[in-house]
Design a protein around this motif. Structure first.
Motif, PDB file in Angstrom:
ATOM      1  N   TRP A 173      16.274   1.075   9.662  1.00  0.00           N
ATOM      2  CA  TRP A 173      16.267   1.815   8.395  1.00  0.00           C
ATOM      3  C   TRP A 173      16.935   0.985   7.310  1.00  0.00           C
ATOM      4  CZ3 TRP A 173      19.895   3.262   4.866  1.00  0.00           C
ATOM      5  CH2 TRP A 173      19.479   4.163   3.893  1.00  0.00           C
ATOM      6  N   ALA A 174      18.051   0.367   7.634  1.00  0.00           N
ATOM      7  CA  ALA A 174      18.797  -0.401   6.634  1.00  0.00           C
ATOM      8  C   ALA A 174      17.999  -1.600   6.142  1.00  0.00           C
ATOM      9  CB  ALA A 174      20.135  -0.859   7.220  1.00  0.00           C
TER      10      ALA A 174
ATOM     11  N   TRP B 181      13.211   0.058   6.050  1.00  0.00           N
ATOM     12  CA  TRP B 181      12.777   1.179   5.220  1.00  0.00           C
ATOM     13  C   TRP B 181      13.461   1.183   3.862  1.00  0.00           C
ATOM     14  CZ3 TRP B 181       8.457   2.106   7.019  1.00  0.00           C
ATOM     15  CH2 TRP B 181       8.212   2.142   8.395  1.00  0.00           C
ATOM     16  N   TYR B 182      14.743   0.845   3.813  1.00  0.00           N
ATOM     17  CA  TYR B 182      15.375   0.695   2.499  1.00  0.00           C
ATOM     18  C   TYR B 182      14.763  -0.501   1.766  1.00  0.00           C
ATOM     19  CZ  TYR B 182      18.685  -0.064  -1.235  1.00  0.00           C
ATOM     20  OH  TYR B 182      19.234  -0.266  -2.482  1.00  0.00           O
TER      21      TYR B 182
ATOM     22  N   LEU C 204      20.994  -3.752  -0.935  1.00  0.00           N
ATOM     23  CA  LEU C 204      20.244  -4.364   0.168  1.00  0.00           C
ATOM     24  C   LEU C 204      21.039  -5.498   0.789  1.00  0.00           C
ATOM     25  CD1 LEU C 204      17.607  -4.677   1.793  1.00  0.00           C
ATOM     26  CD2 LEU C 204      16.763  -6.164  -0.039  1.00  0.00           C
TER      27      LEU C 204
ATOM     28  N   CYS D 292      10.953  -6.938   5.861  1.00  0.00           N
ATOM     29  CA  CYS D 292      10.675  -5.533   6.176  1.00  0.00           C
ATOM     30  C   CYS D 292       9.709  -5.392   7.345  1.00  0.00           C
ATOM     31  CB  CYS D 292      10.108  -4.823   4.945  1.00  0.00           C
ATOM     32  SG  CYS D 292      11.237  -4.694   3.554  1.00  0.00           S
TER      33      CYS D 292
ATOM     34  N   ALA E 207      11.619   0.534   0.147  1.00  0.00           N
ATOM     35  CA  ALA E 207      11.896   1.315  -1.060  1.00  0.00           C
ATOM     36  C   ALA E 207      12.222   0.392  -2.245  1.00  0.00           C
ATOM     37  CB  ALA E 207      13.050   2.281  -0.806  1.00  0.00           C
TER      38      ALA E 207
ATOM     39  N   ALA F 121      20.095  -2.197  -6.746  1.00  0.00           N
ATOM     40  CA  ALA F 121      19.366  -2.023  -5.482  1.00  0.00           C
ATOM     41  C   ALA F 121      19.421  -3.292  -4.651  1.00  0.00           C
ATOM     42  CB  ALA F 121      17.920  -1.638  -5.772  1.00  0.00           C
TER      43      ALA F 121
END
Length: 252
Positions: free
Chosen positions: A224-225, A228-229, A28, A105, A232, A24
């Motif tokens: 989003w990249a 929001w990712y 990222l 973020c 997560a 992950a």
């Protein structure tokens, strides 16, 4: 202290979670590079206004993504060694990275809402800087010319933006053209297909839709990249840290 069998299962779970977290983190890292490179070439729209925090968040995420990758690999090593000193170092480093990624973020998410929450800021910037004889003006003019031709759009909301509001373009060129030539449809040779028809606003000779929806969608993808990712990843890392702390407390 947990039994030997319990500690073994806890170690296996921790190792598996660290392996997922390393993947992950690497994802990222890659997504943040994609945003920082700005493949859509819309950075001047955020940079000229001074609202480029999406890209600042991307640079932070480049660091945190790679740091997560490296530290989780170290975490696997620490779990296998079953040494409290190594696990403590792992937890401290992960907490520091976690804080930096939270900043990334939040920065990207809040800036996106300010920059393209509606068309007002983008429109105001376009009207002020398009055709202006300055460095900012050149950057905005080149960006809008490319977007209008590539996306086949005109203005922020519609071509009427150039008529209904005062603009540097109108002050520079007067009423010769009510909107830039890049709002006009072109031939395969890139010459304006029908200059006179475009000048009077014939819909068959010009682009009639605004560009804001495209600009908003690009910055939303960037957000989003990065954001929001990133959130997560943070949720997964949070639970990983809980497991790691339990494992640390059970070590002798």
């Amino acid at each position: 202290m947990a039994s030997g069998g319990g500690m073994t299962w806890l170690m296996i779970i921790l190792i598996i979670c660290n392996a997922f977290a390393s993947a992950a983190g690497l994802a990222l890292f890659a997504l943040a590079i994609w945003v920082a490179v700005d493949g859509y070439r819309l950075y001047p729209i955020s940079g000229v206004s001074g609202k480029d925090d999406i890209f600042a968040g991307a640079w932070i995420a480049i660091f945190t993504g790679f740091a997560y990758f490296c530290t989780t690999i170290f975490g696997i090593f620490a779990a296998l060694k079953k040494r409290r000193s190594l696990m403590l170092a792992y937890l401290i480093i992960m907490f520091i990275i976690f804080i930096f990624e939270c900043a990334s973020c939040i920065t990207a998410a809040t800036n996106r809402d300010y920059l393209v929450g509606n068309s007002n800021l983008v429109k105001k910037q376009m009207l002020r800087y398009y055709a202006e004889n300055s460095d900012k003006g050149a950057r905005i003019t080149n960006t809008w010319n490319r977007v209008m031709q590539d996306v086949q759009c005109c203005g922020a909301d519609s071509p009427l933006d150039w008529i209904e509001y005062n603009s540097t373009f109108r002050q520079t060129y007067g009423t010769t053209y009510p909107w830039p030539l890049n709002c006009c449809k072109r031939l395969s040779s890139f010459e304006v297909a029908d200059p006179e028809g475009c000048k009077i606003g014939q819909s068959s000779t010009m682009f009639t839709t605004g560009c804001f929806n495209y600009i908003e969608s690009v910055f939303s993808r960037y957000t989003w990249a990065v954001s929001w990712y990133g959130f997560a990843v943070q949720m997964f890392v949070f639970f990983l840290l809980l497991i790691a702390m339990v494992y640390y407390t059970q070590l002798g």
